[in-house]
Design an enzyme around this catalytic site. Structure first.
Site, PDB file in Angstrom:
ATOM      1  N   ARG A  46      -6.230  -2.868   4.380  1.00  0.00           N
ATOM      2  CA  ARG A  46      -5.036  -3.031   5.209  1.00  0.00           C
ATOM      3  C   ARG A  46      -4.796  -4.515   5.406  1.00  0.00           C
ATOM      4  O   ARG A  46      -5.632  -5.340   5.048  1.00  0.00           O
ATOM      5  CB  ARG A  46      -5.096  -2.265   6.531  1.00  0.00           C
ATOM      6  CG  ARG A  46      -6.409  -2.055   7.191  1.00  0.00           C
ATOM      7  CD  ARG A  46      -7.113  -3.306   7.624  1.00  0.00           C
ATOM      8  NE  ARG A  46      -6.282  -4.134   8.489  1.00  0.00           N
ATOM      9  CZ  ARG A  46      -6.478  -5.410   8.741  1.00  0.00           C
ATOM     10  NH1 ARG A  46      -7.489  -6.064   8.173  1.00  0.00           N
ATOM     11  NH2 ARG A  46      -5.693  -6.101   9.537  1.00  0.00           N
ATOM     12  N   ALA A  48      -1.058  -6.991   5.311  1.00  0.00           N
ATOM     13  CA  ALA A  48       0.029  -7.078   4.332  1.00  0.00           C
ATOM     14  C   ALA A  48      -0.367  -7.792   3.040  1.00  0.00           C
ATOM     15  O   ALA A  48      -0.152  -7.248   1.944  1.00  0.00           O
ATOM     16  CB  ALA A  48       1.252  -7.734   4.983  1.00  0.00           C
ATOM     17  N   ARG A  89       2.448   3.116   1.916  1.00  0.00           N
ATOM     18  CA  ARG A  89       2.762   2.708   3.301  1.00  0.00           C
ATOM     19  C   ARG A  89       4.151   2.069   3.305  1.00  0.00           C
ATOM     20  O   ARG A  89       4.491   1.319   2.390  1.00  0.00           O
ATOM     21  CB  ARG A  89       1.715   1.735   3.885  1.00  0.00           C
ATOM     22  CG  ARG A  89       0.338   2.409   4.065  1.00  0.00           C
ATOM     23  CD  ARG A  89      -0.588   1.566   4.917  1.00  0.00           C
ATOM     24  NE  ARG A  89      -0.215   1.606   6.317  1.00  0.00           N
ATOM     25  CZ  ARG A  89      -0.728   0.766   7.229  1.00  0.00           C
ATOM     26  NH1 ARG A  89      -1.584  -0.165   6.875  1.00  0.00           N
ATOM     27  NH2 ARG A  89      -0.347   0.860   8.493  1.00  0.00           N
ATOM     28  N   ASP A 236       4.042  -8.107   8.908  1.00  0.00           N
ATOM     29  CA  ASP A 236       4.029  -7.143   7.807  1.00  0.00           C
ATOM     30  C   ASP A 236       5.347  -7.131   7.041  1.00  0.00           C
ATOM     31  O   ASP A 236       5.381  -6.798   5.858  1.00  0.00           O
ATOM     32  CB  ASP A 236       3.676  -5.752   8.320  1.00  0.00           C
ATOM     33  CG  ASP A 236       2.223  -5.701   8.763  1.00  0.00           C
ATOM     34  OD1 ASP A 236       1.943  -6.097   9.906  1.00  0.00           O
ATOM     35  OD2 ASP A 236       1.365  -5.316   7.949  1.00  0.00           O
TER      36      ASP A 236
END
Lengths: 358, 358
Positions: A46, A48, A89, A236
C-alpha cells in the site's frame, strides 16, 4: 531490501508483506499479475508510489508468464492484465500512471516477444529506480522547511514502506534527521488500519528518530497547545487545483492545523497529480470492508458489540485552501496551485502525463 | 437499573462496571469512599454526570462507614474523604460540584451522627434523582433541533451509562427517536478508550436506534459529503465563556462540522458549567496512561511495536466559537454565551454554584 523489487534470478516480484508488520517481516514472492492485483487489493502493498511500482512490475510479470505465440497476442494479454490491475484500488492515481507508463513504453516498439518482455521490465525497473530518486529530491526540498527542535505530526505511513524506498512525508522527516536537526514526531495511529501505529512507528524505530504515538483524536489538542510546528502527510491523488485525496483523517488534521496557524504540507511526487480532474470532489473515494473498523480487540476481547455495522471510507479530500504548500520533486509549490502543478507535471513528466484511466 | 444507585438494604453503592461492556454486564458493589475513588480513577464509572453522582454517594459511604465518636470528628472524616475523592479525576467539574453540594447540605445541620448520615445520603440521592430529570429536560430541548430523517454524528458515550440514567447528547437522540422521528447516528468509535464503540453502540442497540460505527477519522468525510445534519457531544467542564472540555477529538469534530456549516451542540447540565474559569485554556486536562493507547490488538496480535511511547490526553477544549448552541436543562443557549450561561446557572443552581475546588 526495497519494499518492492524484481528478482532477476527467478523472474518474480519480491515485496514486504505490510499486513504482518510490526510483528513479522515476511517477504512475499509473486509470480503472476493476478497475485499482484490481490496483494494491492488486500493491502499487502500500500502507499500510492509503492502501488504504482507494484502495478508496473505486475505488467512485467504478465509479459514473462505469457505463452502467447505472436507479439500481437502478447500485447493483447498485457492490455488485459493492465485492465485487471487497474481495478484493484480506485483512489491512488499512481496505479493507472504506472500501468500507462509501462504500456506506453511499447508504443512503436518492434521486435520479438522476448525483446518486448525486456522493454516492459526495463520500464518498470526504471520507474522503481526513479521513485527512490524522486523521494530523495522531495525529502531535500521538504527538509528546508523544518528547523532544529521542531515537532511534526505525521499521518498514516509515508515511509520506505509506502514507496519503493525512502518515503514521501516520512522521507522529509528522515532527511531532516539525517541532516542532524533534532526532530520529534507525533505519530497518528491512523485508524482504521493503523498504518501509523504499525508501520510508521516501526520505521521510526529503525531510523532512531524520536517519536510518540497519539490517537488520531489527540492531534487537535497538541496543535492547540502550541506543541507542533508542522503537519506532514502524503497523497493518493491530487486534482489539478491542489485538492488532495489522502488517508482518511487527513482533512480533519489539516483543519486543526489551520485553526492554529500551523503549516500543512502534502508531499507527493508528480505521478500522484491527476490533471484530468479539476477538483477533489471528482476523485473516487474507496469504501473498504467494515471488518477493518470492527476487528479491534483489547485484552483479547472484541471491542464492538456483535451485530454492529460500520462505514469505512479509506480516504478523504483535503481542500487545497488548507495546504500551506505542496512538496514535489520539482520543489515546494505555493498557491495558486493550478499553474504550479501544471508546470511541475510538464517539467517532470514530459512524456508520461496521465490520460485518465485505461 | 440505573448506572449508579444506592442500595438501601446493604448501604452499598451499586454501579455498572463500564470497563467490561459490551462483553459483560457486571454490577459492582462498593463499600467505601476509597472504592468509589478507585472506580472513578479506573473508569469503572465515567461520564461527567455519573462521576458527580458517584462522588456524592462516595461521601454517603464515608458517612455510613465512619466509626467517629462525635459529629465533629465525623464531619472531619467526611471532609477528608471529599478531599481524597476530589483527586480521582481532574477535568470533569461535576466531581467537585457533587462533593460540594453534599458537604453544603451539612451547613448548620445539627443532630447526631445518625441524623447527619441521613442528611448526606438524602442529598446524594436527591442529586441522583435530579440528574435523571435534568437529562430528560435537556433531551426535550435538544429534540426540537432534530428533524425526521436527520443523521447525527455523536462522539464518545453520553448515554444512560454516562449519567445516572437517560443521557445528555445521547439522551437528545433517544428522545428524538421516542418522538417517532427517524434518526440515524454515525457513532465515532472514540479512541483511545473506545467509549463510542463499546458503550454508545451497545446503548443504541438496546434502544433500537439506527446507527453505523465509524472511525473518528471518518467524521470529516461524511460531513464534507453532506451526509450529516447535526453534531452532538456532551461536556466535562464548560468555562464561563462557553469553551468546553470534552472527550479528546471533540475539537477536531467541531472544526469539521463548522467547515461544512453543520451545527454543533454541546449538551451539558448546568452542573458542568464552571463560572470560576474565564476560558477553556484554564481547564485542567488529564493525561492518562499510555497503555490506553498502546493496548490495541487485531487478530490477537499487538498493533504497536514493542517499546513505543505514547501521549494520551483524555480531553480537549472546543472553543465556544465552534458551538452553534449549548443545550442545558434551562433550554438551548445561544451566543453571547457568557451572560446566557450565568443566567442558566443562577436559575438552576441558586444555592449550588461552584466555589472552585474544595
Amino acid at each position: 531490501m526495497r519494499t518492492i523489487e524484481w528478482d532477476h534470478a527467478s523472474c518474480q516480484v519480491k515485496m514486504i508483506d505490510q499486513r504482518l508488520l510490526p510483528g513479522e517481516l515476511r517477504i512475499l514472492r509473486l509470480n503472476t499479475p493476478g497475485e499482484i492485483e490481490h496483494a494491492i487489493r488486500t493491502m499487502a502493498v500500500r502507499g500510492a508510489p509503492a502501488i504504482g511500482a507494484a502495478a508496473a512490475f505486475g505488467l512485467a510479470l504478465a509479459g514473462y508468464r505469457s505463452d502467447a505465440r505472436s507479439p500481437t497476442e502478447w500485447k493483447a494479454e498485457l492490455l488485459a492484465a493492465a485492465e485487471k490491475l487497474q481495478t484493484s484500488r480506485p483512489t491512488a492515481v499512481n496505479l493507472s500512471w504506472g500501468l500507462q507508463r509501462v504500456l506506453r513504453s511499447l508504443d512503436g516498439a518492434p521486435g520479438t516477444i522476448d525483446e518486448l518482455r525486456r522493454v516492459v521490465l526495463q520500464e518498470a525497473q526504471k520507474l522503481a529506480d526513479e521513485d527512490v530518486e524522486i523521494n530523495r529530491r522531495m525529502a531535500m526540498h521538504g527538509s528546508e522547511l523544518l528547523k532544529d527542535g521542531d515537532t511534526v505530526i505525521h499521518h498514516c505511513n509515508t515511509g520506505a514502506l509506502a514507496t519503493v524506498d525512502w518515503g514521501t512525508a516520512l522521507g522529509v522527516i528522515r532527511m531532516t534527521h539525517e541532516q542532524g536537526k533534532r526532530i520529534h514526531v507525533l505519530v497518528d495511529e491512523t485508524r482504521p488500519r493503523l498504518q501509523g501505529a504499525r508501520l510508521t512507528a516501526w520505521e521510526l524505530q529503525q531510523y532512531g528518530i524520536s517519536f510518540d504515538v497519539i490517537s488520531d483524536n489527540a492531534a487537535g489538542h497538541f496543535l492547540q497547545r502550541g506543541a507542533v510546528q508542522c503537519v506532514l502527510f502524503g497523497g493518493d491523488r491530487m486534482a489539478a487545483n491542489g485538492d488532495v485525496a489522502n488517508k482518511i483523517g487527513s482533512y480533519m488534521l489539516a483543519l486543526a492545523a489551520n485553526d492554529n496557524q500551523v503549516p500543512v504540507y502534502s508531499v507527493v511526487p508528480t505521478s500522484t497529480i491527476d490533471l484530468n480532474l479539476a477538483h477533489g470532489g471528482l476523485i473516487p473515494i474507496e469504501e473498504r470492508p467494515p471488518e477493518e473498523v470492527l476487528g479491534l480487540q483489547v485484552d483479547s476481547q472484541p471491542v464492538f458489540p456483535s451485530g454492529v455495522s460500520a462505514r469505512n471510507p479509506a480516504f478523504d479530500v483535503t481542500p487545497a485552501r488548507l495546504l500551506s504548500g505542496i512538496i514535489t520533486e520539482a520543489g515546494v509549490l505555493r498557491p495558486p496551485y493550478e499553474p504550479a502543478l501544471r508546470n511541475a507535471v510538464m517539467a517532470c513528466q514530459p512524456r508520461n502525463q496521465h490520460r485518465g484511466n485505461l
